[in-house]
Design a protein around this motif. Structure first.
Motif, PDB file in Angstrom:
ATOM      1  N   TYR A 535      40.523  42.694  -4.558  1.00 45.88           N
ATOM      2  CA  TYR A 535      40.925  43.107  -5.900  1.00 45.88           C
ATOM      3  C   TYR A 535      41.608  44.475  -5.811  1.00 45.88           C
ATOM      4  O   TYR A 535      41.219  45.325  -5.015  1.00 45.88           O
ATOM      5  N   PHE A 536      42.658  44.671  -6.613  1.00 47.65           N
ATOM      6  CA  PHE A 536      43.417  45.914  -6.536  1.00 47.65           C
ATOM      7  C   PHE A 536      44.132  46.167  -7.863  1.00 47.65           C
ATOM      8  O   PHE A 536      44.202  45.279  -8.727  1.00 47.65           O
ATOM      9  N   ALA A 572      37.212  50.711 -10.113  1.00 53.28           N
ATOM     10  CA  ALA A 572      36.534  49.408 -10.162  1.00 53.28           C
ATOM     11  C   ALA A 572      35.642  49.251  -8.939  1.00 53.28           C
ATOM     12  O   ALA A 572      35.896  49.821  -7.874  1.00 53.28           O
ATOM     13  N   SER A 573      34.579  48.470  -9.105  1.00 54.94           N
ATOM     14  CA  SER A 573      33.648  48.171  -8.020  1.00 54.94           C
ATOM     15  C   SER A 573      33.148  46.750  -8.210  1.00 54.94           C
ATOM     16  O   SER A 573      32.769  46.363  -9.319  1.00 54.94           O
ATOM     17  N   GLY A 574      33.153  45.952  -7.140  1.00 52.91           N
ATOM     18  CA  GLY A 574      32.735  44.555  -7.244  1.00 52.91           C
ATOM     19  C   GLY A 574      31.703  44.191  -6.197  1.00 52.91           C
ATOM     20  O   GLY A 574      31.720  44.701  -5.078  1.00 52.91           O
ATOM     21  N   ILE A 575      30.784  43.284  -6.553  1.00 56.21           N
ATOM     22  CA  ILE A 575      29.750  42.817  -5.638  1.00 56.21           C
ATOM     23  C   ILE A 575      29.537  41.322  -5.849  1.00 56.21           C
ATOM     24  O   ILE A 575      29.955  40.755  -6.852  1.00 56.21           O
ATOM     25  N   ARG A 576      28.863  40.703  -4.887  1.00 58.12           N
ATOM     26  CA  ARG A 576      28.447  39.300  -5.013  1.00 58.12           C
ATOM     27  C   ARG A 576      26.959  39.279  -5.318  1.00 58.12           C
ATOM     28  O   ARG A 576      26.151  39.884  -4.600  1.00 58.12           O
ATOM     29  N   LEU A 577      26.584  38.594  -6.407  1.00 60.50           N
ATOM     30  CA  LEU A 577      25.189  38.483  -6.794  1.00 60.50           C
ATOM     31  C   LEU A 577      24.503  37.375  -6.000  1.00 60.50           C
ATOM     32  O   LEU A 577      25.154  36.520  -5.396  1.00 60.50           O
ATOM     33  N   GLN A 578      23.179  37.371  -6.038  1.00 64.62           N
ATOM     34  CA  GLN A 578      22.428  36.384  -5.265  1.00 64.62           C
ATOM     35  C   GLN A 578      22.616  34.971  -5.786  1.00 64.62           C
ATOM     36  O   GLN A 578      22.420  34.005  -5.043  1.00 64.62           O
ATOM     37  N   PHE A 584      31.808  42.634 -11.595  1.00 61.64           N
ATOM     38  CA  PHE A 584      32.662  43.799 -11.498  1.00 61.64           C
ATOM     39  C   PHE A 584      32.233  44.830 -12.528  1.00 61.64           C
ATOM     40  O   PHE A 584      31.887  44.493 -13.668  1.00 61.64           O
ATOM     41  N   ALA A 585      32.250  46.095 -12.115  1.00 66.34           N
ATOM     42  CA  ALA A 585      32.088  47.222 -13.036  1.00 66.34           C
ATOM     43  C   ALA A 585      33.364  48.040 -12.928  1.00 66.34           C
ATOM     44  O   ALA A 585      33.817  48.347 -11.818  1.00 66.34           O
TER      45      ALA A 585
END
Length: 612
Positions: A535-536, A572-578, A584-585
């Motif tokens: 993402y960018f 922006a900051s992104g993660i993968r949840l369980q 994304f925040a």
């Protein structure tokens, strides 16, 4: 194609069991009839039953083939034969399990009693026998579980809809996973973008079941109205467990101080707790947060935009009788000076974190002697305590910028950085602006740094923003912005443990133009198609993402654009949840902070990649 009836196999195995007990010598005397020492022979006969079980189930594939051939030849055959034999196998396994448990329990009790009554070499021999008996008991229990797993898996694959007692008793097919119904019975289900019975899953149309919209980050209301607003300049997001996330921000209307909030994950939104300062009265530039499933977390930041001091703050989310959960934080620890680059936190096992940063090596007079990369290995302890395990240098002689990293295993990680020449004499040499290095924290908490970094784009200057993410075992996606070409690209690299070298796989793929930031999210393949997710932020446009599939040989086999926000973003900051979703925040150009979920189907590369 010959088939030996199971009764013959079982008879052969049982014949091997019925052997006379061996004679045991203890302290030079003959002890053949001692009940305790006789156990060493007796447990061998008990433990052989798994061999009988496995020999007896060897007939099942052959029986299935006989049934299939008979149907093809239109001969008379009992189509329920395999199902009946499976039921007999289940009864046999259950009976043997009960008998084995009784026998092992009896033998262990007898051995422990005998150990308490003897000394010397006899006691040593008995203790060794007890250890072997307990090992064999564990192996027998594992064999029983595998046999029942075989039973339930074959039954389900043949069309049984009753389900299994739990997921421990099922072995699902490729691109499938085990789920549990409301009645508590387990079954196999194909992954998103695949269709089938849970044992044979084939690619299908990939459409998300749920579409998510952006939700404002609203801190929990308090008596202080200032704590209910946010004007975010920088943001970082991490997950703790299946239900909670933490977000760390720099709030420009609060004197650029750092705040964090605990969020509880819902089906379509997040409920946020109170805003809590993690930097005290200090400014908090470039905040980065990482967390663990045990509730512990670590935040890094610097107190000035340039020439700042780097700080670490640890904490823990704990249960609270009144509010349900509460956040406990320790004091901010300054550990490195002259900071102007964002630090990177790599979470590893046992609540250990490696903090990576650009370092300045000083001489005995306190003057800068050399530039390098720095790494601090720390461990997050209970109730906000922090332990420094060691500090190290890497990439000696280079001025480091744009550091990023991703975890490979519980102890290994991959680092990328921009290394600029420190001396004028190095100008004109091959570029080291796109470097990739492998590191590991050893069992004794030492940082191991591979001495063979990989340098890419050696003839291209101006490699700026970047990030790395894990694609599959030892295969890493490296995304970066080339300011000289005004292109955002993704390439793959592979770590080879046998040669201890990193190699580039294929050539870089252009996924966009200008980017003010570049982020990547690890999407380990598992039951889905291996893919990259970058993402960018393009120029004068809304934030975008690019999903690329990975072919069987490790090349990028196709990409697609994803529009996940309607705003132009500053951070922006992104993660993968369980649960497989992405979260994304982010904050728009006005500092308004929001979050957005993205379903696994929406982020899938199924429709652009070759299934492997």
């Amino acid at each position: 194609e010959s088939w030996v009836p199971p009764g013959v196999l079982a008879a052969f195995a049982l014949n091997q069991v019925a052997q006379p007990p061996p004679v045991v010598h203890v302290s030079g005397s003959l002890c053949q009839q001692s009940p305790a020492l006789h156990s060493m022979a007796h447990f061998r006969r008990v433990a052989v039953w798994p061999q009988v079980m496995w020999l007896s189930i060897l007939f099942l594939p052959a029986a299935s083939a006989v049934v299939a051939r008979a149907i093809d030849q239109k001969t008379d055959v009992d189509v329920n034969y395999v199902a009946e034999m499976l039921d007999k196998l289940k009864v046999f396994v259950q009976q043997q399990t009960v008998a084995t448990q009784e026998h092992f329990g009896s033998e262990i009790t007898r051995l422990r009693g005998a150990i308490n009554s003897v000394n010397g070499s006899g006691k040593v021999a008995l203790e060794e026998t007890l250890s072997k008996v307990e090992t064999e008991r564990i192996e027998a229990e594992a064999a029983s579980l595998e046999a029942l797993q075989y039973y339930h898996t074959v039954r389900a694959a043949m069309g049984s809809t009753g389900g299994a007692p739990s997921c421990d008793f099922l072995s699902c097919g490729r691109h499938a996973s085990c789920r549990v119904r409301d009645n508590g019975r387990a079954f196999c289900e194909c992954a998103s973008c695949f269709a089938g019975d849970g044992f044979t899953c084939r690619p299908s149309a990939c459409m998300p079941d749920t579409f998510y919209s952006a939700q404002l980050i609203k801190p929990k209301a308090t008596d202080d109205a200032e704590n209910e607003t946010l004007t975010v300049s920088e943001i970082s997001l991490t997950s703790l467990d299946e239900e909670h996330v933490l977000v760390a921000v720099r709030d420009e209307q609060q004197g650029d101080r750092g705040f964090l909030m605990l969020g509880k994950i819902g089906a379509k939104d997040i409920t946020w707790g109170e805003k809590q300062a993690f930097s005290g009265e200090l400014k908090a530039f470039a905040p980065v947060i990482t967390g663990f499933a045990n509730g512990r977390f670590l935040v890094s930041f610097r107190d000035q935009e340039t020439d700042g001091i780097g700080y670490l703050v640890s904490g823990q989310v704990e249960s609270d009788e009144l509010t349900g959960v509460k956040v406990v934080m320790g004091m901010a620890h300054g550990f490195v000076k002259h900071q102007e680059q964002k630090m990177v936190l790599v979470p590893l096992s046992s609540s250990k974190v490696v903090c990576l940063y650009a370092d300045h090596i000083l001489d005995e007079h306190g003057l800068e002697h050399q530039r390098s990369g720095g790494a601090a290995v720390v461990q997050v302890l209970a109730e906000g305590a922090l332990s420094l395990l060691g500090k190290y240098h890497f990439a000696m002689g280079g001025k480091l910028q744009h550091i990023a990293a991703t975890r490979l295993t519980e102890s290994e990680f991959m680092v990328t950085y921009r290394s600029l020449p420190q001396d004028a004499d190095d100008a004109g040499k091959k570029s080291k602006e796109l470097a990739v290095a492998w590191m590991k924290v050893s069992k004794d908490d030492l940082l191991v740094i591979n001495p063979h970094p990989l340098f890419l784009e050696r003839d291209t200057p101006g490699i700026l923003q970047r990030d790395v993410a894990l694609v599959s075992q030892n295969l890493i996606a490296l995304s970066f912005y080339s300011s000289h070409e005004k292109k955002t690209k993704t390439t793959l690299v592979r770590w080879d443990p046998s040669t201890q070298h990193i190699k580039q796989v294929g050539t870089p793929t252009t996924i966009g133009g200008f980017a003010s930031y570049v982020g990547s999210i690890s999407l380990p393949g598992g039951t889905a198609v291996p893919s990259t997710f970058t993402y960018f932020q393009p120029e004068d446009a809304h934030g975008v993402a690019e999903v690329c599939g990975v072919s069987p040989v490790g090349d990028l086999s196709g990409c697609k654009d994803l529009s996940w926000t309607e705003d132009e973003l500053r951070t922006a900051s992104g993660i993968r949840l369980q649960d497989g979703r992405l979260l994304f925040a982010f904050a728009n150009s006005g500092g308004t902070a929001s979050t957005r979920f993205m379903s696994a189907e929406e982020a899938s590369a199924q429709d652009v990649a070759t299934v492997v």
